[in-house]
Structure formats: structure tokens, C-alpha cells
Design a protein around this motif. Structure first.
Motif, short mmCIF file in Angstrom:
data_model
loop_
_atom_site.label_atom_id
_atom_site.label_comp_id
_atom_site.label_asym_id
_atom_site.label_seq_id
_atom_site.Cartn_x
_atom_site.Cartn_y
_atom_site.Cartn_z
N ALA A 221 66.37 120.95 129.51
CA ALA A 221 65.59 120.81 128.14
C ALA A 221 64.91 119.36 128.13
CB ALA A 221 66.47 121.01 126.77
N ALA A 222 63.71 119.10 127.37
CA ALA A 222 63.07 117.94 127.45
C ALA A 222 62.44 117.62 126.00
CB ALA A 222 61.99 117.80 128.34
N VAL A 223 62.75 116.47 125.20
CA VAL A 223 62.23 116.24 124.02
C VAL A 223 61.04 115.07 124.04
CG1 VAL A 223 62.54 115.38 121.63
CG2 VAL A 223 64.15 117.09 122.64
N THR A 224 59.94 114.84 123.73
CA THR A 224 59.29 113.76 123.77
C THR A 224 58.73 113.58 122.36
OG1 THR A 224 58.29 114.37 125.95
CG2 THR A 224 56.69 113.01 124.72
N VAL A 225 58.96 112.09 122.05
CA VAL A 225 58.56 111.65 120.49
C VAL A 225 57.52 110.52 120.78
CG1 VAL A 225 59.23 110.63 118.57
CG2 VAL A 225 60.76 112.37 119.75
N VAL A 226 56.34 110.64 120.18
CA VAL A 226 55.31 109.62 120.26
C VAL A 226 55.23 109.11 118.73
CG1 VAL A 226 53.06 109.16 121.07
CG2 VAL A 226 54.51 110.56 122.38
N VAL A 227 54.99 107.82 118.85
CA VAL A 227 54.63 107.20 117.53
C VAL A 227 53.22 107.38 117.35
CG1 VAL A 227 54.82 105.08 116.20
CG2 VAL A 227 56.67 105.58 117.59
N SER A 228 52.78 107.81 116.13
CA SER A 228 51.35 108.36 116.01
C SER A 228 50.95 107.30 114.91
CB SER A 228 51.20 109.69 115.52
OG SER A 228 52.13 110.04 114.64
N SER A 229 51.59 106.77 114.14
CA SER A 229 51.27 105.68 113.14
C SER A 229 52.54 105.02 112.77
CB SER A 229 50.59 106.35 112.20
OG SER A 229 51.45 107.10 111.14
N SER A 230 52.31 103.94 111.84
CA SER A 230 53.55 103.16 111.14
C SER A 230 54.29 104.08 110.37
CB SER A 230 53.01 102.10 110.51
OG SER A 230 52.35 102.15 109.37
N GLN A 231 53.95 105.20 110.00
CA GLN A 231 54.52 106.08 109.24
C GLN A 231 54.91 107.48 109.82
OE1 GLN A 231 55.62 104.87 106.20
NE2 GLN A 231 54.13 103.08 106.14
N THR A 232 54.25 107.81 111.00
CA THR A 232 54.63 109.25 111.60
C THR A 232 54.59 109.27 113.01
OG1 THR A 232 52.25 109.70 111.86
CG2 THR A 232 52.95 110.10 109.33
N PHE A 233 55.29 110.33 113.52
CA PHE A 233 55.49 110.53 115.03
C PHE A 233 55.10 111.89 115.11
CE2 PHE A 233 59.69 111.11 112.98
CZ PHE A 233 60.10 112.23 113.53
N ASP A 234 54.73 112.31 116.76
CA ASP A 234 54.65 113.66 117.11
C ASP A 234 55.92 113.58 117.85
OD1 ASP A 234 52.30 113.08 116.02
OD2 ASP A 234 51.24 112.73 117.66
N MET A 235 56.10 115.10 118.04
CA MET A 235 57.43 115.56 118.67
C MET A 235 56.86 116.96 119.47
SD MET A 235 61.30 116.73 117.43
CE MET A 235 61.72 115.09 116.98
N ARG A 236 57.54 116.85 120.67
CA ARG A 236 57.44 118.17 121.52
C ARG A 236 58.66 118.35 122.22
NH1 ARG A 236 52.82 121.03 124.20
NH2 ARG A 236 51.53 119.36 123.06
N VAL A 237 59.02 119.98 122.10
CA VAL A 237 60.44 120.05 122.75
C VAL A 237 60.18 121.02 123.66
CG1 VAL A 237 62.69 121.14 122.10
CG2 VAL A 237 61.73 119.46 120.57
N LYS A 238 60.44 121.02 124.75
CA LYS A 238 60.54 122.12 126.01
C LYS A 238 61.75 122.58 126.35
CE LYS A 238 56.10 120.72 128.27
NZ LYS A 238 55.46 120.44 129.43
N ILE A 239 62.03 123.89 126.32
CA ILE A 239 63.25 124.60 126.76
C ILE A 239 63.03 125.78 127.58
CG2 ILE A 239 64.62 123.99 124.65
CD1 ILE A 239 64.00 126.68 123.18
N PRO A 240 63.67 126.33 128.45
CA PRO A 240 63.18 127.24 129.42
C PRO A 240 62.08 128.27 129.00
CG PRO A 240 65.58 126.97 129.62
CD PRO A 240 65.10 126.03 128.37
N GLU A 241 62.08 128.85 128.00
CA GLU A 241 61.41 130.14 127.68
C GLU A 241 60.28 129.64 126.41
OE1 GLU A 241 63.64 133.30 126.49
OE2 GLU A 241 64.87 133.60 128.29
#
Length: 1202
Positions: free
Chosen positions: A1156-1176
Motif C-alpha cells: 500500500a502506498a500513499v503520496t501527499v504533495v503540497v499544492s499550495s500554502s493551504q491545500t495538498f493533493d493525496m493519492r492512495v494505492k492498494i492492491p485492487e
């Protein structure tokens, strides 16, 4: 001819008694309390008698009652029979044998007179008997409505009249609306601080009552003669919604004329006294507590005996078996005279235990006696400030709010002892404000004289420019919520009084919050005031935010919500904008009935405001609102957290409050608040020093270290607490208080320190014991029935807290000059004791008099207890610590819940005070027991549950509770385990290789091949079961720190201690020291030689100039226990639904297995993007609002690890 007959019938229909006649009737009254369903137990009481009405004069008549017979019942309807209640029959017959005189004219009873010794209970039964005469007959109308006086009060009646011309009779039916009486006889006690919620009542009722009378009126030469009178009254009650099952009370009254004869002899009545009209009269002191029944004669010796028994029973444990005796003690104290209380004080004041129990419970004498008793104590000074404060706050808040009580309570504002301690003075003033509030609930209009002392205090504080006096007076005025105080409150608000803007923000804040309770009493006036404050952009942000909070508590219209929205669209202060927006957002999602209409308006506002304000983070002021409500139970809760900030990063005002919504009422149970004025001054203007944002801890600590230079008269922190919506506690924490604490605990502190004194006591051996019995609330609703017997709905909640501590220490060498010498001493400490609490809760529905009780009762008991006994050895110099605990030898209950829901009949005239029937449960008895053994420590943890239930569970939620329930959590000696002498816990800190570690390190190097440093143990922990001469059994854990030039490594190994044991758990974590990125790796293995199962995780953070800051987390696993696999499968099942609710997108794709993998990227000083990968599948979302400000992440290498 028939028309002539009708005219005669019309003329003679009005009920009439001939003063020269004697009327003899037979009477039967019946009351039943049960569930109105088959095979469920109910209790009942039946009374039969005959009575005569004998004329003395045209308007004066004598009532004679004879042949009294009383029976009671407790069992299954149709399967049991009524039993004669001989002692109750004898007692009532003695009182009924005395003649009763009443005035009767034109169908109205205007006065009832009895001999002086006749009890109020008997007079009320007489009212129920005579009530059949109180009827208005209009033969010209077949249907009509009247507001008229009856036993239930002055209420509206709806009449229907039918004519039986053959029998020369009228059949008159009367329906009485007893829920909306203009002058109700019903009495509410203890609910002034729980206002009604009309919107909740629209969703369901917890109490429903109906009353119907049927009269047969025969035409005679004198007028209308009532030959039959039948009354039927029903009351349905449940702690929830009556639709989901209920307790039903049925009262029937049947009166039939036997004969009419000429009066031959006049009745000698003797001395008589007026007892009032037909309206039911409640005892002033509400003497009988419905859930207990004791003989209240000669209370003094019984009070002393109970105090001694309760004190003794709760020294070494909380005695749950006797916890309900505090209600007996309260009831006895309530019948004691003031002279009795003074005598009791003289007898108990010399014994600390008895003195404390007496002071804690005498405050439940809820009339002027307790005020006079406490006034004597205050003036004599024979109680401490601590005792006085605790007693007074309970006494004032439980006091019956009568004019004489309020007048006596005012005296405490002028007694010098009240001002002898700052905290006690705060308590006196705030408690008086609470008393005024409760007095005004039932007094309309409420005189200004009751609040005048507080108005004078506020004005005086303003003239002296005393911040403390102003804040205290304003908070007390907020408690009182008297409409006449608004004019004074405006003197402290900017924009209403010249110079008010120069007052300290703390004072202005207290003035705004003083309108919180006024918001429900005078919403329109409060709306005008706080809206004006909110729209003034020149005012401090805190004042505007609090004004918005109060404005929403007035339940504003959609038009006012629109005004708030317009202001926020143009708002430039982001603190005000964020806080107000979050208030609206919280209410928009509310599901409680009180916010039913407001939530709709706020929902519209949120849609307008979200594009502008929805991105604001928790760097700004916020409100977090959570609530739920269940219509079937008419129950819900809500919670709020308010965080108010200025330009600093630390909240300068924090408030937390919780409410309960139940049976159509709202109770603000608890609220806590903190105000950091001193910290605010430290931080103002220093935010630019925080070059690295919230991660610059060194700078933050450097700023806070300057607290000693603040003004001496300015508190660093102010704390307050509200109970049931009333502020009850207020305390300032000042610089001198903190200095005193630091000085007392300083290593350089000597014999002048209080800590030194305590250490000397512990070396000699010391003990301390404390108990606190407390009646948390007593809520009673008493309403008359057509029989003259009171039906009561009562709730009682009592607590006993107790703690006992014994300790003795040996210190070698003992300190001689300074506390710092303890750091080089060996310390051995033995301590034993316990801490526990018992909570008793009762709900009663039924008939309650001082002679008998007949009803339904739900009683629950929750017991928590934690005993201890251990030895502690401390060698600070070598950083070795050892604790030896004695294993459990007997069953020790740590937590238990028990409740019973049943019907009963009680009478103190019967030696067997109560008889209940619990035998009729329909094949629904359940028993459960489960234990988890720790045999190496000789102990088991066990859970037990037992339930006996009635049926109809699926149809009626209330009946699920009908019967017995018990649940307990306890420690027991483990079955089949070897006797354990003691349980030993050893902790060794410091970087030294402990004995036996080399073998474990060899294992470690087999498992982790990448270690190239010399291991240093950071801490070693052993938990062993000792049973000499056998070898110890248990577990050993060692943590190592292994630094290298490129990375830091931490390793932990936990192993099973034993000759043949091979179970181990190995954990390793390392941190990359690279400056371009930060990486954390963790690996966990466990099982036989750490080889059976494994799990690893990697976290990396990248903050390079050419890319956005990001955090990447990956978890991989190999073989796992089956329970882990099952949990993982369950989580995957819920992922689609949860991600949809949270606004994530998802797509199905084949991702790597066992990862399982989680990626968090700061998109601005107030927000962030998130992507979660699990097997299916993969789920993702962009521009998620951040709870913290992300502006500083580009400038620092900030690592987040889990």
C-alpha cells in the motif's frame, strides 16, 4: 309535552346539593402502573369506601368517609389477585374518620376545611373525591369549551352533552387538556437549567396524558343530581419516545349514588382550618423521595448512624452496596430542623470523616434552613475556605428558588468571610448569579431587586477600573441572564458607551459572553446588540467572533444569516472570516432539533461562502461542531470546540462544551474554557521571528521564556468551567503562582519548601483519605391524578468518589539541605490504596406519597475501582528502576454496570418494605463469561455478562431494558497457574550493554545485515513473574541506538524469557541524513526467532526547489497472522464507501500485491493533493484543505514519519 319536559330538564340540569339532604355514594379508585402489554408485571393500588355529603347550610356541606378498604397488587394482570393492605387501610381510616367541611355553590367548590391533624395526602384524596361535583353543564349546547378550575389546575375542558329524555338524564362527557393549563397544579423541580426544545417535541413526546370524565346528571325538583361519575386518566412516559414503548399509568375513579335521605342530625366538626380550593396542593419540601422509602420520624439518631456507617464503609473501598443510602441520608436531613442541623454539626465537626460527609450532603436541604446554617458557619469561621466554597456552590445551585431564599442568599455577598479567599469569592458571586437565573425561570416579571447587587458590583468595578471586579461581575450577570441587566452590560461594549473601547479585551469579551443565556430569554434585543458589534470592522477580532457566536445562539432568521453572509463576503480579517464561516458550516450539518430551521439557512450561506472561505486552514480561528440525534429515542448529543487566535500561532482563547438533548429538553452539561492573555502579550508582534514557521521550536521556547517580565497584575492564563450552562468556576493563573510552584520543586529548595515537608512525612509513613458524595441532579415532575394521588416522574443521579493512599519511603542517604540531594539517593517506596467511584442513576414513574409508592423504576449502578499495592525502588544515579507488585489473590472487580427495570409497590407501614416480581421473564436469560489468562503473572482478566429480558424486543426499544442486566470487568487469579510471589518490572536506562544482550545482538545481526555500528542500549525493560526457587518467566525488551555517518538507526528486540522460549519480536528503524531529502525506513518481524511474520514501511519527504514538497509512504508485508489478514479485508470492503463520502475519486487498477502506498504533495500554502494505492484500486483527491499552514515547508527539510 316533550318540549315542556325538555325545558324542565334544561332548567334543572345544573349540579345542585340540597342543604337539608344527605347524599350517600360508593367510591372506588384504582391506579395501575405497567406496560399495557400481556405477560408483563404491573403494580396497582385500589381503594374503596362510602361517603356521605351532609348539608349544614345552603353553601356549606360536610363530607363523611367510612368503610375504607385498601388493596395492593404486584404481579401479572389476570394471574394474580389484589392483597389487603391492612395497615394502610387502618392509617387512612383514622384520618378519613374526621369530618371534612367544604363550600359548594353553583357547581363550584370554593373552600375545603379539615381538622388540623389531617395530612396533605388525605386532603388531596378528598379533592379527588369531591372533584366529581366540579362540572359545568350547559344544556343549550351539545358541545362547548371552558377554562375552569379543577384538581389539575385552571385548564381548558371540552364538553359534550347527550340527552336521555326517557330516563330524565343527561350524559355529560368532559375532556381536560392538562398539558396546557393556565394555572397548572403540576410542579417541575430541578429542570430550570434544561430549557424545553419545542422543535424536539414535534418529533415525539416522552410524556402524554389524557383525562376524561363522564357524568350522569338526573333531573330533580332541586336541580341536577349527579348519580354517576366516572373518570379515566392515562399517562404514558418513557425516557425516550413514547412510540418506542412506554410505562403507562392508568387511574380510574368510579362514584355512584346509593341513596338520598333527609338530614336528621347535625355533625359536630370542632376546630377546622382552611386547606384551599379543589386544586391539588404539593408538599413544599417534596418530602418523599420516590426511589427510597424510610420512616422519617426522629431523624437525628438516624442521620448520625448513617453518616458513621457510610464513612466507615468507604474508607478502604467504595462500598457500592450502601451507595444508595446517601438518598436516605438526604431525605432525613430534609426533615431535620435548623436546630437539629446545628446540633448535628456540634457532634460531627470534630471528626474529619463525619464532618466531610455531613457538609457534602447537608447542602441538599434545599430551603432557607441551609442558608441560615451556612451563614452561621461563615460568620463563626468554623469551616475552612475550601469547605465553604464546596458547600456554597452546591447549596446555591440546588436551592429551591423562592423569594425568601434569594433574599437570604444576598447576605453572603456582604459577609467578610466570603472575600477571605479569591477563589471562594468568585464562587459566591457566580453561584448567586445562578440562583437568580433559576428564580427568574418561574417568576415573571422577575424583579430587578434580585439582580441589583450584581449590577452594583459591575458599576463599581467600572468606576474603579478594576479588571478582576469587572470580569467577575459580568460573568455573574451572564449567569443571572436578567433582562434588566442589558443596560448595564452595554456600558462595557464599544460602540455603545464612550470609552468602552479602552477597556481590556478580557472585559469586553466577558461583556459579550454575558448575552449567551439572554439569547434565549430576549433574542431580539440580543440580536440587535451583537449584530451591531459583528459588523463593526474597527473592533478587535475576538469581540466580533464572540458576537457572531452569540448571534447564532439566538437562532436568527434566514434574513439575518444573509446579513452575516454579506459581511463575510467583504471581510478582510481572516480570523473573523474563518471563525464565522466555521460556525455556519458546523450548524449547516447539524441534526439536532433545535437547529432544524437554522441549519437550512446556514446551508445556503455555506454554498455562497465556500468559494471564498472554504480553503482557510486551522492557522485561523475555528469552530468544530459535532452532533447527532435519534428520533426513536428522542436523544442526542452535541459538542463544540472554539479556537480563537490573533496573529500568533497559538490559540489565545479555547472553549469546549457539550450538550445533551433528551426528552424534549436541552442540557448544556459541561463547558471548559481557557484564556491565555499573558501568552498573547508575549506572542504579539513576534511572529516574524518564527522564520521556520511552526517547526521553529527553539524560537518559540525563547519567546515563552520571557513570561517573567509580564505585568504582575496580568494573568498568564485564566480558566473557567460551566456546569449545566452556568459558570461555576473561575481562576486566574498568575506569574507569582508559577514562581511559587517552580521554587517549591527546584533542586535548590530547602526546608522552607512544602515539598520538603511532604518528603519528611512520607519517610515517617503517611496516609490520606478523601471521599466526595454528591447528588449531581434531582429532576422531578409531579402532576395530580383524578384520584388526588400524585403521579411523579423523577430522575436522580448520585456519585460517591473515594481515594485512599498510604505510603512509606526509605531514602539513603536522606536529604539534609536541598531537594537536589535526592538525585543521588537510593529511594525505596511502599504504597497501597485505592481510587474508586460509584454512580447511581434512578428513573421513577408512578404514584409517590409519604405512605406508599406504586410504580415503575429503572435503576442503574456503575462501579469503577482501582486498588494497588506495590514497592518501588529508584536509583537515579545509575538510572535503575524496579517495581514489585503483589499478584491478585482474590477476584477484584475493576468495572461493573448493573441495571434493573421493574415494577414495585412499597409502603413503610409494611415491615417488608417492598415486594417486586421478577419471575416473569420469557425465555430470555443470557450468561456470558470470557477470560484471558496471563499465567506467567498468575493473573486472568475476565469479562462477565448476565441478562434477563422481557419480550417485544424488536417492537419496542424501551422493553429491551426491562429486567436485569449486569456486566463486569475483573482481575482473578489465573486457573492452573503456579503460585506467583510477585510481579517485577525492571527498567534500566542509559547506553550500557546489559547482561545477556550479546546473544540478542547476534540474533539481530542475522536479521538485519546492514548494521555497521557498535550497538548501544538506550533502555532495557523486563516484566517478570517471580516464584522462587523456579526461574523467572516473562518478557524482556531492549532498545538500541546505532548511529553512523549517513544514518541514525534505532532497534528494539522483545523476547520471551525462559529456557525453551524462542518467540521474539524485532523492530528496526533508520533515518537518512541526506540534506536533499529525508527518508525513514522501518521493519518489523516477529514469531519464532523473528522469522514467522514481517511488515515494513518506508517514508520519504522531498523538498527540492524545482518541485513541490511531497511525502511518500509505502507499506509492504509478507506472511501475516490470520487476524491481520481478516482486518485488512474488512478495511478494503469499506474503502469505496468511505472514499466516496470523503470526496475522493477512485479507479480500479492492478497495483502490486502485498503493498500500500500513499503520496501527499503540497499544492499550495493551504491545500495538498493525496493519492492512495492498494492492491485492487487507486483513490485520489486534489486541493484538500490543510489543517495547518503549509507555507513554511519549502524553506525547511521537514520530515513526517509514522
Amino acid at each position: 309535552m316533550w318540549r315542556l319536559h325538555l325545558c324542565l330538564l334544561v332548567a334543572l340540569a345544573e349540579p345542585f346539593l340540597n342543604s337539608k339532604k344527605t347524599y350517600e355514594y360508593k367510591y372506588e379508585g384504582l391506579v395501575r402502573v405497567g406496560r399495557e402489554l400481556p405477560d408483563l408485571v404491573e403494580s396497582a393500588l385500589k381503594m374503596r369506601c362510602t361517603f356521605k355529603i351532609i348539608g349544614e347550610s345552603p353553601q356549606t356541606f360536610v363530607l363523611q368517609i367510612s368503610n375504607v378498604d385498601v388493596e395492593d397488587f404486584n404481579g401479572l394482570p389476570g394471574k394474580g389477585v389484589f392483597s389487603p393492605s391492612q395497615k394502610l387501610t387502618k392509617r387512612l381510616s383514622a384520618e378519613f374518620s374526621q369530618p371534612i367541611v367544604f363550600e359548594f355553590s353553583k357547581g363550584q367548590i370554593t373552600d375545603i376545611r379539615t381538622a388540623p391533624g389531617v395530612s396533605n395526602t388525605v386532603v388531596n384524596i378528598v379533592r379527588g373525591i369531591l372533584g366529581f361535583l366540579q362540572v359545568t353543564v350547559k344544556t343549550t349546547q351539545s358541545f362547548y369549551e371552558l377554562v375552569e378550575l379543577g384538581i389539575h389546575g385552571v385548564c381548558q375542558s371540552s364538553y359534550t352533552v347527550e340527552e336521555d329524555s326517557n330516563a330524565k338524564e343527561l350524559i355529560v362527557s368532559q375532556m381536560v387538556d392538562i398539558t396546557n393549563c393556565q394555572q397548572p397544579a403540576a410542579l417541575y423541580r430541578g429542570m430550570a437549567l434544561a430549557p424545553e426544545d419545542k422543535l424536539s417535541k414535534q418529533r415525539g413526546e416522552s410524556v402524554v396524558s389524557t383525562v376524561k370524565h363522564t357524568y350522569t346528571v338526573k333531573s330533580t325538583a332541586d336541580g341536577g343530581l349527579i348519580t354517576k361519575a366516572f373518570a379515566q386518566e392515562r399517562q404514558y412516559f418513557t425516557p425516550f419516545n413514547v412510540k418506542g414503548g412506554n410505562s403507562r399509568l392508568l387511574a380510574l375513579r368510579d362514584i355512584e349514588l346509593l341513596k338520598v335521605s333527609d338530614t336528621t342530625d347535625k355533625i359536630v366538626t370542632g376546630q377546622m382550618q382552611s386547606r384551599g380550593n379543589l386544586i391539588y396542593k404539593t408538599e413544599k419540601d417534596l418530602r418523599p423521595i420516590p426511589v427510597v422509602m424510610i420512616n422519617l420520624n426522629e431523624p437525628m439518631p438516624k442521620i448520625l448512624d448513617l453518616i458513621k456507617r457510610l464513612a466507615q464503609a468507604n474508607i478502604y473501598h467504595v462500598d457500592s452496596a450502601s451507595s444508595t443510602d446517601i438518598l436516605n441520608l438526604i431525605q432525613l436531613l430534609r426533615v431535620a430542623t435548623l436546630e437539629n442541623l446545628e446540633q448535628l454539626w456540634k457532634q460531627v465537626s470534630g471528626n474529619d470523616e463525619h464532618r466531610r460527609w455531613f457538609l457534602d450532603l447537608v447542602v441538599e436541604v434545599t430551603d432557607e434552613r441551609i442558608l441560615k446554617f451556612l451563614e452561621t458557619r461563615f460568620k463563626a469561621g468554623d469551616i475552612t475556605a475550601n469547605e465553604a466554597g464546596q458547600a456554597l456552590v452546591v447549596a446555591f445551585n440546588h436551592l429551591s428558588a423562592e423569594p425568601v431564599s434569594v433574599a437570604l442568599a444576598q447576605e453572603f455577598l456582604t459577609i467578610p468571610f466570603s472575600k477571605s479567599h479569591p477563589l471562594m469569592w468568585n464562587t459566591v458571586v457566580l453561584a448567586y448569579g445562578s440562583l437568580v437565573y433559576r428564580y427568574c425561570v418561574y417568576t415573571d416579571p422577575c424583579p430587578i431587586t434580585v439582580v441589583q447587587p450584581l449590577l452594583d458590583m459591575a458599576t463599581s468595578g467600572l468606576s474603579k477600573n478594576s479588571e478582576e471586579d469587572m470580569v467577575l461581575a459580568l460573568k455573574a450577570l451572564g449567569n443571572a441572564a436578567h433582562p434588566s441587566s442589558i443596560k448595564t452590560l452595554l456600558k462595557f461594549l464599544p460602540g455603545y458607551t464612550a470609552g468602552a473601547e479602552k477597556l481590556p479585551i478580557r472585559v469586553q469579551s466577558a461583556a459579550v459572553q454575558s448575552f449567551r443565556l439572554l439569547a434565549s430569554r430576549d433574542p431580539h434585543s440580543v440580536q440587535d446588540i451583537v449584530l451591531n458589534l459583528f459588523v463593526q470592522r474597527t473592533l478587535p477580532a475576538e469581540i466580533r467572533m464572540l458576537a457572531c457566536m452569540v448571534l447564532l445562539e439566538t437562532k436568527p432568521s434566514i434574513a439575518l444569516i444573509s446579513v452575516i453572509s454579506e459581511v463575510l463576503l467583504e471581510e478582510t480579517d481572516l480570523q473573523v472570516a474563518s471563525f464565522s464561516y466555521s460556525l455556519l458550516k458546523g450548524i449547516s450539518k447539524s441534526r439536532t432539533p433545535d437547529n432544524q430551521h437554522l441549519s437550512t439557512a446556514c446551508n445556503i450561506a455555506i454554498k455562497i461562502l465556500t468559494p471564498k472561505l472554504g480553503h482557510l486552514s486551522y492557522r485561523y480561528s475555528k469552530n468544530v461542531h459535532l452532533d447527532w440525534f435519534h428520533d426513536d429515542f428522542l436523544f442526542g448529543t452535541s459538542a463544540d470546540i472554539y479556537m480563537l487566535q490573533n496573529e500568533s500561532l497559538i490559540p489565545t482563547k479555547l472553549m469546549l462544551k457539550g450538550k445533551m438533548h433528551f426528552i424534549g429538553r436541552i442540557l448544556q452539561f459541561l463547558e471548559f474554557g481557557f484564556r491565555a492573555d499573558g501568552l498573547k502579550e508575549l506572542l504579539v508582534g513576534k511572529t516574524p521571528q518564527l522564520k521556520k514557521g511552526i517547526t521553529d521550536f527553539a524560537t518559540i521556547m525563547n519567546i515563552l521564556s520571557d513570561w517573567q517580565n509580564l505585568p504582575k497584575d496580568r494573568p498568564l492564563l485564566t480558566a473557567y468551567a460551566r456546569v449545566f450552562g452556568q459558570e461555576a468556576f473561575l481562576m486566574d493563573v498568575r506569574e507569582d503562582s508559577i514562581q511559587s510552584i517552580i521554587k517549591s520543586f527546584s533542586p535548590s529548595a530547602g526546608k522552607e519548601s512544602k515539598v520538603w515537608e511532604k518528603i519528611q512525612d512520607v519517610q515517617k509513613g503517611t496516609s490520606w483519605h478523601w471521599t466526595k458524595p454528591h447528588l449531581v441532579y434531582e429532576a422531578r415532575f409531579i402532576q395530580p391524578t383524578c384520584l388526588g394521588l400524585p403521579v411523579e416522574i423523577s430522575k436522580y443521579y448520585s456519585i460517591i468518589n473515594a481515594i485512599t493512599v498510604k505510603a512509606k519511603a526509605e531514602i539513603n542517604p536522606p536529604p539534609k539541605e536541598h531537594l537536589g540531594e535526592l538525585l543521588s539517593s537510593d529511594i525505596s517506596l511502599h504504597t497501597d490504596g485505592f481510587v474508586g467511584v460509584t454512580k447511581d442513576h434512578f428513573v421513577f414513574h408512578g404514584i409517590n406519597t409519604e405512605l406508599f409508592q406504586c410504580g415503575t423504576e429503572l435503576k442503574s449502578k456503575i462501579v469503577s475501582a482501582l486498588p494497588w499495592a506495590f514497592d518501588l525502588k529508584i536509583n537515579r544515579k545509575e538510572q535503575k528502576y524496579e517495581m514489585n507488585l503483589t499478584p491478585i489473590k482474590t477476584v477484584t472487580e475493576l468495572f461493573s454496570v448493573k441495571y434493573v427495570f421493574h415494577d414495585y409497590y412499597r409502603s413503610f407501614l409494611i415491615q417488608n418494605n417492598s415486594h417486586d416480581d421478577f419471575t416473569h421473564f420469557k425465555n430470555s436469560e443470557v450468561k456470558f463469561r470470557q477470560c484471558a489468562d496471563a499465567k506467567i503473572y498468575g493473573t486472568s482478566v475476565c469479562i462477565e455478562a448476565e441478562a434477563k429480558r422481557a419480550h417485544y424486543l424488536h417492537e419496542y426499544p424501551l422493553y429491551y431494558f426491562l429486567g436485569h442486566t449486569r456486566f463486569s470487568y475483573q482481575l482473578e487469579p489465573a486457573e492452573g497457574a503456579k503460585p506467583i510471589e510477585k510481579i517485577q518490572i525492571q527498567v534500566t536506562a542509559g547506553r550500557k550493554n546489559p547482561p545477556g544482550v550479546s546473544e540478542m545482538m547476534n540474533l539481530s545481526h542475522r536479521v538485519f545485515k546492514d548494521l555497521d555500528a557498535t550497538p548501544e542500549s538506550v533502555i532495557t525493560v523486563k516484566a517478570l513473574g517471580l516464584s522462587p526457587p523456579a526461574k523467572p518467566l516473562g518478557y524482556e525488551g531492549v532498545a538500541f541506538y546505532l548511529p553512523t555517518a549517513q544514518r541514525d538507526n534505532i532497534e528494539m528486540i522483545v523476547s520471551d524469557v525462559g529456557e525453551e522460549a524462542n518467540w521474539k519480536m524485532c523492530a528496526n528503524a533508520n533515518t537518512d541524513k541526506s540534506q536533499t531529502s529525508a527518508k525513514v525506513k522501518a521493519h518489523l518481524r516477529w514469531g519464532a526467532e523473528c522469522q514467522t511474520y514481517d511488515l515494513s514501511m518506508r517514508v520519504s519527504a522531498a523538498c527540492q526547489p524545482e518541485s513541490k514538497p511531497s511525502i511518500y509512504t509505502k507499506i509492504t508485508w509478507g506472511a501475516l497472522p490470520s487476524v491481520f489478514t481478516m482486518i485488512g479485508q474488512r478495511i478494503q470492503e469499506y474503502v469505496p464507501g468511505i472514499s466516496y463520502i470523503m470526496g475522493f475519486y477512485q479507479k480500479y487498477e492492478k497495483n502490486p500485491e502485498r503493498q500500500a502506498a500513499v503520496t501527499v504533495v503540497v499544492s499550495s500554502s493551504q491545500t495538498f493533493d493525496m493519492r492512495v494505492k492498494i492492491p485492487e484500486r487507486t483513490i485520489y483527491k486534489k486541493a484538500i484543505p490543510s489543517p495547518i499552514d503549509l507555507a513554511g515547508f519549502e524553506a525547511v527539510n521537514f520530515t513526517i514519519s509514522t
